[in-house]
Design a protein around this motif. Structure first.
Motif, mmCIF file in Angstrom:
data_model
loop_
_atom_site.group_PDB
_atom_site.id
_atom_site.type_symbol
_atom_site.label_atom_id
_atom_site.label_comp_id
_atom_site.label_asym_id
_atom_site.label_seq_id
_atom_site.Cartn_x
_atom_site.Cartn_y
_atom_site.Cartn_z
ATOM 1 N N ASP A 1 0.837 -1.197 0.000
ATOM 2 C CA ASP A 1 0.000 0.000 0.000
ATOM 3 C C ASP A 1 0.874 1.249 0.000
ATOM 4 O O ASP A 1 1.929 1.293 0.642
ATOM 5 C CB ASP A 1 -0.902 0.010 1.234
ATOM 6 C CG ASP A 1 -1.883 -1.148 1.250
ATOM 7 O OD1 ASP A 1 -2.317 -1.563 0.148
ATOM 8 O OD2 ASP A 1 -2.209 -1.635 2.356
ATOM 9 N N ALA A 2 0.407 2.260 -0.703
ATOM 10 C CA ALA A 2 1.124 3.534 -0.715
ATOM 11 C C ALA A 2 0.904 4.272 0.595
ATOM 12 O O ALA A 2 -0.216 4.341 1.112
ATOM 13 C CB ALA A 2 0.641 4.390 -1.882
ATOM 14 N N THR A 3 1.994 4.793 1.147
ATOM 15 C CA THR A 3 1.924 5.642 2.338
ATOM 16 C C THR A 3 2.735 6.903 2.076
ATOM 17 O O THR A 3 3.434 7.014 1.070
ATOM 18 C CB THR A 3 2.487 4.927 3.578
ATOM 19 O OG1 THR A 3 3.916 4.798 3.436
ATOM 20 C CG2 THR A 3 1.862 3.548 3.756
ATOM 21 N N GLU A 4 2.694 7.824 3.000
ATOM 22 C CA GLU A 4 3.455 9.063 2.846
ATOM 23 C C GLU A 4 4.953 8.774 2.767
ATOM 24 O O GLU A 4 5.667 9.418 1.990
ATOM 25 C CB GLU A 4 3.168 10.004 4.016
ATOM 26 C CG GLU A 4 3.890 11.347 3.902
ATOM 27 C CD GLU A 4 3.562 12.275 5.058
ATOM 28 O OE1 GLU A 4 4.151 13.373 5.114
ATOM 29 O OE2 GLU A 4 2.719 11.924 5.906
ATOM 30 N N LEU A 5 5.445 7.816 3.549
ATOM 31 C CA LEU A 5 6.871 7.517 3.578
ATOM 32 C C LEU A 5 7.283 6.528 2.500
ATOM 33 O O LEU A 5 8.427 6.527 2.053
ATOM 34 C CB LEU A 5 7.266 6.965 4.958
ATOM 35 C CG LEU A 5 7.028 7.891 6.145
ATOM 36 C CD1 LEU A 5 7.532 7.243 7.425
ATOM 37 C CD2 LEU A 5 7.706 9.238 5.934
ATOM 38 N N THR A 6 6.348 5.659 2.093
ATOM 39 C CA THR A 6 6.631 4.659 1.054
ATOM 40 C C THR A 6 5.577 4.783 -0.051
ATOM 41 O O THR A 6 4.679 3.957 -0.177
ATOM 42 C CB THR A 6 6.627 3.240 1.639
ATOM 43 O OG1 THR A 6 5.339 2.974 2.243
ATOM 44 C CG2 THR A 6 7.702 3.086 2.696
ATOM 45 N N PRO A 7 5.674 5.834 -0.862
ATOM 46 C CA PRO A 7 4.606 6.129 -1.824
ATOM 47 C C PRO A 7 4.529 5.160 -2.999
ATOM 48 O O PRO A 7 3.478 5.062 -3.644
ATOM 49 C CB PRO A 7 4.950 7.545 -2.305
ATOM 50 C CG PRO A 7 6.421 7.674 -2.068
ATOM 51 C CD PRO A 7 6.716 6.875 -0.846
ATOM 52 N N THR A 8 5.632 4.479 -3.309
ATOM 53 C CA THR A 8 5.625 3.525 -4.416
ATOM 54 C C THR A 8 6.315 2.234 -3.992
ATOM 55 O O THR A 8 7.100 2.215 -3.038
ATOM 56 C CB THR A 8 6.334 4.075 -5.662
ATOM 57 O OG1 THR A 8 7.707 4.361 -5.335
ATOM 58 C CG2 THR A 8 5.656 5.327 -6.177
ATOM 59 N N HIS A 9 6.015 1.176 -4.723
ATOM 60 C CA HIS A 9 6.642 -0.122 -4.502
ATOM 61 C C HIS A 9 7.163 -0.639 -5.842
ATOM 62 O O HIS A 9 6.860 -0.063 -6.902
ATOM 63 C CB HIS A 9 5.642 -1.072 -3.857
ATOM 64 C CG HIS A 9 5.231 -0.633 -2.484
ATOM 65 N ND1 HIS A 9 6.007 -0.840 -1.374
ATOM 66 C CD2 HIS A 9 4.131 0.052 -2.055
ATOM 67 C CE1 HIS A 9 5.407 -0.329 -0.308
ATOM 68 N NE2 HIS A 9 4.273 0.227 -0.696
ATOM 69 N N PRO A 10 7.985 -1.680 -5.839
ATOM 70 C CA PRO A 10 8.588 -2.121 -7.098
ATOM 71 C C PRO A 10 7.606 -2.305 -8.246
ATOM 72 O O PRO A 10 7.890 -1.894 -9.379
ATOM 73 C CB PRO A 10 9.273 -3.427 -6.700
ATOM 74 C CG PRO A 10 9.719 -3.172 -5.291
ATOM 75 C CD PRO A 10 8.584 -2.383 -4.680
ATOM 76 N N VAL A 11 6.441 -2.900 -8.005
ATOM 77 C CA VAL A 11 5.496 -3.108 -9.095
ATOM 78 C C VAL A 11 5.035 -1.786 -9.702
ATOM 79 O O VAL A 11 4.681 -1.727 -10.892
ATOM 80 C CB VAL A 11 4.297 -3.951 -8.608
ATOM 81 C CG1 VAL A 11 3.374 -3.147 -7.695
ATOM 82 C CG2 VAL A 11 3.542 -4.555 -9.776
ATOM 83 N N ASP A 12 5.076 -0.717 -8.914
ATOM 84 C CA ASP A 12 4.644 0.597 -9.404
ATOM 85 C C ASP A 12 5.682 1.256 -10.298
ATOM 86 O O ASP A 12 5.345 2.171 -11.067
ATOM 87 C CB ASP A 12 4.340 1.526 -8.225
ATOM 88 C CG ASP A 12 3.311 0.957 -7.279
ATOM 89 O OD1 ASP A 12 2.289 0.433 -7.762
ATOM 90 O OD2 ASP A 12 3.526 1.022 -6.051
ATOM 91 N N VAL A 13 6.956 0.853 -10.181
ATOM 92 C CA VAL A 13 8.028 1.498 -10.952
ATOM 93 C C VAL A 13 8.606 0.569 -12.010
ATOM 94 O O VAL A 13 9.637 0.873 -12.613
ATOM 95 C CB VAL A 13 9.149 2.013 -10.021
ATOM 96 C CG1 VAL A 13 8.597 3.039 -9.038
ATOM 97 C CG2 VAL A 13 9.833 0.867 -9.274
ATOM 98 N N ALA A 14 7.940 -0.538 -12.269
ATOM 99 C CA ALA A 14 8.465 -1.522 -13.218
ATOM 100 C C ALA A 14 8.673 -0.927 -14.610
ATOM 101 O O ALA A 14 9.571 -1.362 -15.348
ATOM 102 C CB ALA A 14 7.528 -2.722 -13.302
ATOM 103 N N ALA A 15 7.888 0.050 -14.968
ATOM 104 C CA ALA A 15 7.999 0.647 -16.300
ATOM 105 C C ALA A 15 9.032 1.759 -16.362
ATOM 106 O O ALA A 15 9.247 2.327 -17.437
ATOM 107 C CB ALA A 15 6.637 1.188 -16.742
ATOM 108 N N SER A 16 9.688 2.075 -15.246
ATOM 109 C CA SER A 16 10.626 3.205 -15.250
ATOM 110 C C SER A 16 11.987 2.848 -14.676
ATOM 111 O O SER A 16 12.700 3.721 -14.179
ATOM 112 C CB SER A 16 10.021 4.376 -14.468
ATOM 113 O OG SER A 16 9.666 3.997 -13.151
#
Length: 286
Positions: A194-209
Motif C-alpha cells: 500500500d502507498a503511504t506518505e513515507l513509502t509512496p511507491t513499490h517495485p510493481v509501481d516502478v516496473a515501467a521506469s
C-alpha cells in the motif's frame, strides 16, 4: 550527477565521526541469535575494510566499506541492509564483493530513526524501520556513491546495487531512481504494498521506469512474499519491455542467503551468488 562532496574529515568533525562510526553494529542482530554454525567469515587480507562515515544533505551517517588494495578505479556496488542494520553479515558481504574486485559500500540507512543493533525483538526493530522514508534512503544511497568516488577509488560509471529483504525492495526502487545505475540484484525484497506518505511507491509501481535491469532472487517457500506477487512484478516488467529477470528457488524460504540464520540454504545461496556475479559482468559492473 550526485550531491556535492564536502570536506568531511576536518578536525572539527573528528568527534562526531568517532560517534557515528561506533554506531555501526559489529556483531549480529540480537533478534536473530543464536548464530548458525554455517556462518561465513571473510577476512580482510588484501583489502581496505572498516567502518566509515559519509556526509549527506543533513549531516553524517555511518556505514561500512571494503575495497581492494590499490588505486583503482574499481567498480562500485552499494549493499543495502536487511532490517537488522549494517551488522557483521552485511559487512562480510562487502568483504566478499571486495575480494571480487569491487568497492562495496553499505550505508546505515536507519541511522536517523534509531539504532536497531541492540534491539531484542522484531517488533522493536520494525517500529524503527517503519519510520524510514524512501526519499531519505534514495538520497543516502546517492551520498554513498559520492563518498566512494571521493574516498575509495570508485568508478561511478560502473555502478551496481544489491540488497537483502528490506534492502531487496530498495534495490528495485533505486533502479528507478538512479539514471547512472548499470544493474541491480534484489534478494527476496517485497514487490507490492500500500502507498503511504513515507513509502509512496513499490517495485510493481516502478516496473515501467527502471533505469537498469534487476535480477530478482526469491524463494518459493517464502511465506512473506507470495509467488503471486512475483508474478505481478513479472507481468509489469513484461508489459514495459524491461529485461529484468527472476530466479525462484522452489524449496528456499525467505532469507535463504543469510548464513547466520536458520533460514540459510547453502545450495541456493551458492547458486544465487554466482548469478549475482554473472549479472554484474553481463551488465557492465566489472
Amino acid at each position: 550527477m550526485y550531491a556535492e562532496q564536502p570536506k568531511w574529515l576536518s578536525p572539527t568533525h573528528l568527534k562526531r565521526r568517532q560517534f557515528v562510526v561506533a554506531s555501526v553494529s559489529a556483531g549480529f542482530a540480537l533478534a536473530v541469535q543464536p548464530i548458525s554454525a554455517q556462518t561465513i567469515t571473510t577476512d580482510s587480507e588484501g583489502l581496505e575494510a572498516g567502518p566509515i562515515t559519509m556526509p549527506t544533505s543533513d549531516g553524517e551517517i555511518p556505514g561500512y566499506s571494503a575495497k581492494p588494495m590499490g588505486s583503482g578505479p574499481f567498480p562500485l556496488v552499494l549493499v543495502v541492509q536487511e532490517i537488522f542494520g549494517v551488522h557483521e553479515h552485511i559487512q562480510d558481504i562487502c568483504r566478499r564483493l571486495a575480494k571480487l574486485g569491487y568497492v562495496a559500500v553499505a550505508p546505515e540507512l536507519f541511522y536517523r530513526q534509531g539504532d536497531v543493533s541492540q534491539l531484542q525483538s522484531f517488533e522493536e526493530i520494525r517500529a524503527i524501520v517503519s519510520r524510514v522514508p524512501d526519499a531519505q534512503v534514495m538520497a543516502d544511497l546517492d551520498a554513498a556513491v559520492d563518498w566512494a568516488m571521493g574516498n575509495a577509488s570508485a568508478d561511478p560509471e560502473r555502478l551496481g546495487i544489491t540488497g537483502f529483504c528490506w534492502g531487496g525492495r530498495i534495490t528495485w526502487l533505486y533502479a528507478a531512481h538512479q539514471p547512472n545505475l548499470k544493474a541491480g540484484v534484489a534478494w527476496y525484497g517485497r514487490l507490492v504494498g500500500d502507498a503511504t506518505e513515507l513509502t509512496p511507491t513499490h517495485p510493481v509501481d516502478v516496473a515501467a521506469s527502471l533505469n537498469a535491469p534487476v535480477l530478482g532472487l526469491y524463494g518459493g517457500e517464502d511465506t512473506g512474499i507470495p509467488l503471486e506477487t512475483v508474478e505481478q512484478m513479472k507481468a509489469a516488467l513484461e508489459a514495459a519491455g524491461d529485461p529484468s529477470q527472476f530466479v525462484i528457488y522452489p524449496d528456499a524460504p525467505h532469507a535463504f542467503f543469510a548464513d547466520y540464520r536458520p533460514s540459510y540454504r547453502p545450495e541456493a545461496a551458492r547458486d544465487a551468488w554466482e548469478r549475482l556475479q554473472a549479472w554484474f559482468r553481463e551488465h557492465g559492473v566489472v
